[in-house]
Design a protein around this motif. Structure first.
Motif, PDB file in Angstrom:
ATOM      1  N   PRO A 185       8.973   1.961  -7.327  1.00  0.00           N
ATOM      2  CA  PRO A 185       9.358   1.393  -8.628  1.00  0.00           C
ATOM      3  C   PRO A 185       8.850  -0.029  -8.843  1.00  0.00           C
ATOM      4  CG  PRO A 185      11.242   2.431  -7.552  1.00  0.00           C
ATOM      5  CD  PRO A 185      10.148   2.333  -6.533  1.00  0.00           C
ATOM      6  N   ARG A 186       8.633  -0.779  -7.756  1.00  0.00           N
ATOM      7  CA  ARG A 186       8.205  -2.174  -7.897  1.00  0.00           C
ATOM      8  C   ARG A 186       6.803  -2.297  -8.470  1.00  0.00           C
ATOM      9  NH1 ARG A 186      10.409  -4.257  -1.959  1.00  0.00           N
ATOM     10  NH2 ARG A 186      12.624  -3.800  -2.343  1.00  0.00           N
ATOM     11  N   HIS A 187       6.037  -1.228  -8.379  1.00  0.00           N
ATOM     12  CA  HIS A 187       4.690  -1.251  -8.944  1.00  0.00           C
ATOM     13  C   HIS A 187       4.709  -1.024 -10.455  1.00  0.00           C
ATOM     14  CE1 HIS A 187       2.523  -1.292  -5.068  1.00  0.00           C
ATOM     15  NE2 HIS A 187       3.505  -0.519  -4.629  1.00  0.00           N
ATOM     16  N   ASP A 215      13.208  -0.049 -16.478  1.00  0.00           N
ATOM     17  CA  ASP A 215      13.169  -0.242 -15.028  1.00  0.00           C
ATOM     18  C   ASP A 215      14.239   0.598 -14.333  1.00  0.00           C
ATOM     19  OD1 ASP A 215      11.082  -1.983 -15.346  1.00  0.00           O
ATOM     20  OD2 ASP A 215      12.311  -3.797 -15.222  1.00  0.00           O
ATOM     21  N   ARG A 216      15.400   0.723 -14.971  1.00  0.00           N
ATOM     22  CA  ARG A 216      16.449   1.575 -14.393  1.00  0.00           C
ATOM     23  C   ARG A 216      16.012   3.033 -14.387  1.00  0.00           C
ATOM     24  NH1 ARG A 216      20.143  -2.054 -16.978  1.00  0.00           N
ATOM     25  NH2 ARG A 216      20.161  -0.772 -18.858  1.00  0.00           N
ATOM     26  N   TRP A 217      15.348   3.452 -15.460  1.00  0.00           N
ATOM     27  CA  TRP A 217      14.858   4.835 -15.513  1.00  0.00           C
ATOM     28  C   TRP A 217      13.828   5.083 -14.416  1.00  0.00           C
ATOM     29  CZ3 TRP A 217      10.007   6.929 -16.084  1.00  0.00           C
ATOM     30  CH2 TRP A 217       9.950   8.317 -16.307  1.00  0.00           C
ATOM     31  N   THR A 218      12.928   4.123 -14.220  1.00  0.00           N
ATOM     32  CA  THR A 218      11.916   4.259 -13.171  1.00  0.00           C
ATOM     33  C   THR A 218      12.570   4.333 -11.796  1.00  0.00           C
ATOM     34  OG1 THR A 218      10.331   3.001 -14.508  1.00  0.00           O
ATOM     35  CG2 THR A 218       9.850   3.230 -12.161  1.00  0.00           C
ATOM     36  N   GLY A 219      13.553   3.459 -11.565  1.00  0.00           N
ATOM     37  CA  GLY A 219      14.248   3.471 -10.279  1.00  0.00           C
ATOM     38  C   GLY A 219      14.993   4.772 -10.045  1.00  0.00           C
ATOM     39  N   ARG A 220      15.637   5.274 -11.097  1.00  0.00           N
ATOM     40  CA  ARG A 220      16.370   6.537 -10.972  1.00  0.00           C
ATOM     41  C   ARG A 220      15.413   7.701 -10.718  1.00  0.00           C
ATOM     42  NH1 ARG A 220      19.058   5.827 -15.076  1.00  0.00           N
ATOM     43  NH2 ARG A 220      17.839   6.984 -16.612  1.00  0.00           N
ATOM     44  N   SER A 221      14.288   7.701 -11.410  1.00  0.00           N
ATOM     45  CA  SER A 221      13.296   8.761 -11.210  1.00  0.00           C
ATOM     46  C   SER A 221      12.733   8.725  -9.792  1.00  0.00           C
ATOM     47  CB  SER A 221      12.158   8.614 -12.226  1.00  0.00           C
ATOM     48  OG  SER A 221      12.637   8.735 -13.550  1.00  0.00           O
ATOM     49  N   ALA A 222      12.472   7.514  -9.302  1.00  0.00           N
ATOM     50  CA  ALA A 222      11.954   7.371  -7.939  1.00  0.00           C
ATOM     51  C   ALA A 222      12.972   7.863  -6.915  1.00  0.00           C
ATOM     52  CB  ALA A 222      11.584   5.916  -7.665  1.00  0.00           C
ATOM     53  N   SER A 223      14.244   7.559  -7.144  1.00  0.00           N
ATOM     54  CA  SER A 223      15.292   8.023  -6.227  1.00  0.00           C
ATOM     55  C   SER A 223      15.368   9.545  -6.211  1.00  0.00           C
ATOM     56  CB  SER A 223      16.650   7.439  -6.633  1.00  0.00           C
ATOM     57  OG  SER A 223      16.681   6.045  -6.432  1.00  0.00           O
ATOM     58  N   GLU A 224      15.225  10.156  -7.375  1.00  0.00           N
ATOM     59  CA  GLU A 224      15.268  11.619  -7.448  1.00  0.00           C
ATOM     60  C   GLU A 224      14.050  12.239  -6.758  1.00  0.00           C
ATOM     61  OE1 GLU A 224      15.644  12.385 -11.599  1.00  0.00           O
ATOM     62  OE2 GLU A 224      17.801  11.932 -11.648  1.00  0.00           O
ATOM     63  N   MET A 225      12.889  11.597  -6.896  1.00  0.00           N
ATOM     64  CA  MET A 225      11.704  12.073  -6.184  1.00  0.00           C
ATOM     65  C   MET A 225      11.895  11.945  -4.675  1.00  0.00           C
ATOM     66  SD  MET A 225       8.895  10.293  -8.686  1.00  0.00           S
ATOM     67  CE  MET A 225       7.615  10.292  -7.429  1.00  0.00           C
ATOM     68  N   ALA A 226      12.470  10.822  -4.253  1.00  0.00           N
ATOM     69  CA  ALA A 226      12.730  10.616  -2.823  1.00  0.00           C
ATOM     70  C   ALA A 226      13.700  11.667  -2.294  1.00  0.00           C
ATOM     71  CB  ALA A 226      13.288   9.214  -2.594  1.00  0.00           C
ATOM     72  N   ASN A 227      14.701  11.998  -3.087  1.00  0.00           N
ATOM     73  CA  ASN A 227      15.654  13.034  -2.675  1.00  0.00           C
ATOM     74  C   ASN A 227      14.986  14.399  -2.584  1.00  0.00           C
ATOM     75  OD1 ASN A 227      17.780  11.252  -2.477  1.00  0.00           O
ATOM     76  ND2 ASN A 227      18.465  11.574  -4.578  1.00  0.00           N
ATOM     77  N   HIS A 277       0.846  -1.201   0.000  1.00  0.00           N
ATOM     78  CA  HIS A 277       0.000   0.000   0.000  1.00  0.00           C
ATOM     79  C   HIS A 277       0.882   1.253   0.000  1.00  0.00           C
ATOM     80  CE1 HIS A 277      -3.241  -2.798   0.910  1.00  0.00           C
ATOM     81  NE2 HIS A 277      -2.550  -3.232   1.952  1.00  0.00           N
ATOM     82  N   THR A 278       1.794   1.302  -0.939  1.00  0.00           N
ATOM     83  CA  THR A 278       2.783   2.381  -0.982  1.00  0.00           C
ATOM     84  C   THR A 278       2.128   3.752  -1.039  1.00  0.00           C
ATOM     85  OG1 THR A 278       4.274   0.892  -2.169  1.00  0.00           O
ATOM     86  CG2 THR A 278       4.812   3.235  -2.192  1.00  0.00           C
ATOM     87  N   ARG A 279       1.215   3.928  -1.960  1.00  0.00           N
ATOM     88  CA  ARG A 279       0.567   5.236  -2.123  1.00  0.00           C
ATOM     89  C   ARG A 279      -0.212   5.616  -0.875  1.00  0.00           C
ATOM     90  NH1 ARG A 279      -4.575   6.120  -4.538  1.00  0.00           N
ATOM     91  NH2 ARG A 279      -4.975   8.332  -4.982  1.00  0.00           N
TER      92      ARG A 279
END
Length: 225
Positions: A67-69, A78-90, A17-19
């Motif tokens: 990113p797992r969703h 998948d790498r782009w999604t992970g990188r985008s998620a990391s930037e959002m987290a930052n 339930h990430t969101r």
């Protein structure tokens, strides 16, 4: 054991339930921030510690579980999604800096940013989250560290030269010793700068020393007359 079990359940909840977890954490912050006396609550260290935990939960959910969703099976995507998620987290972690070291208008800016992220998560408009690369997140600190290291290297290298100039003015040391000391001081300065600016300098010098031992320079054959 119970703590491990609780952590496992919490991690499971964030994954499934990430969101909802992101929305809930941001909503909890907003509820606190909308209190009439929040200007009095904001400076408290206990409250700020609570805020940093909530923000890190949001950032962790975005970075780890988000990113797992959206796994596509395509490595590049998948790498782009992970990188985008990391930037959002930052981008979320950037607010931790505001909490730890606030300025005069930080409180209002903080509430506005949380409102923005809450509305974005509620509408699943993830593109409204600010994206900050890992390099930019710690860029200022890295620059200050490099400047401090450079200043330290220069000061360390300059000490023997300054002492030599002092001795020269006082006429304490005469030639040819003064020349030898001058050469030694500049060699010391050069080596000090190299050792400070190149972390691998000592290793390289040791390797070079070992290498020179393999050459028979200056060695005499015991059988020669």
């Amino acid at each position: 054991p119970f703590r491990l079990f609780d952590n496992a359940l919490e991690n499971r909840k964030r994954g499934l339930h990430t969101r909802a977890v992101i929305i809930d954490e941001l909503l909890n912050i907003l509820i606190q921030a909308e209190q009439d006396d929040y200007e009095l609550v904001w400076p408290g260290l206990t409250h700020r510690a609570w805020l940093t935990k909530r923000l890190e939960t949001v950032a962790s959910c975005i970075e780890t579980h988000f990113p797992r969703h959206f796994l596509t099976g395509t490595p590049e995507m998948d790498r782009w999604t992970g990188r985008s998620a990391s930037e959002m987290a930052n981008g979320v972690r950037e607010m931790v800096k505001w909490v730890v070291v606030p300025s005069a208008h930080t409180c209002e800016d903080f509430k506005a940013r949380v409102n923005k992220y809450f509305a974005a998560a509620l509408a699943s408009e993830w593109g409204r989250f600010d994206r900050v690369s890992a390099e930019n997140l710690f860029q200022r600190k890295g620059m200050m560290d490099r400047v401090a290291s450079l200043v330290s290297a220069v000061l360390t290298a300059a000490v023997p030269i300054l002492l030599l100039l002092l001795l020269s003015r006082l006429d304490v040391v005469a030639e040819p010793l003064l020349t030898y000391l001058t050469v030694g001081a500049y060699i010391w300065a050069a080596l000090s700068l190299l050792s400070q600016l190149d972390p691998q300098y000592a290793t390289k010098m040791a390797a070079l020393k070992d290498l020179t031992k393999t050459f028979p320079l200056g060695k005499k054959d015991g059988g020669e007359g």
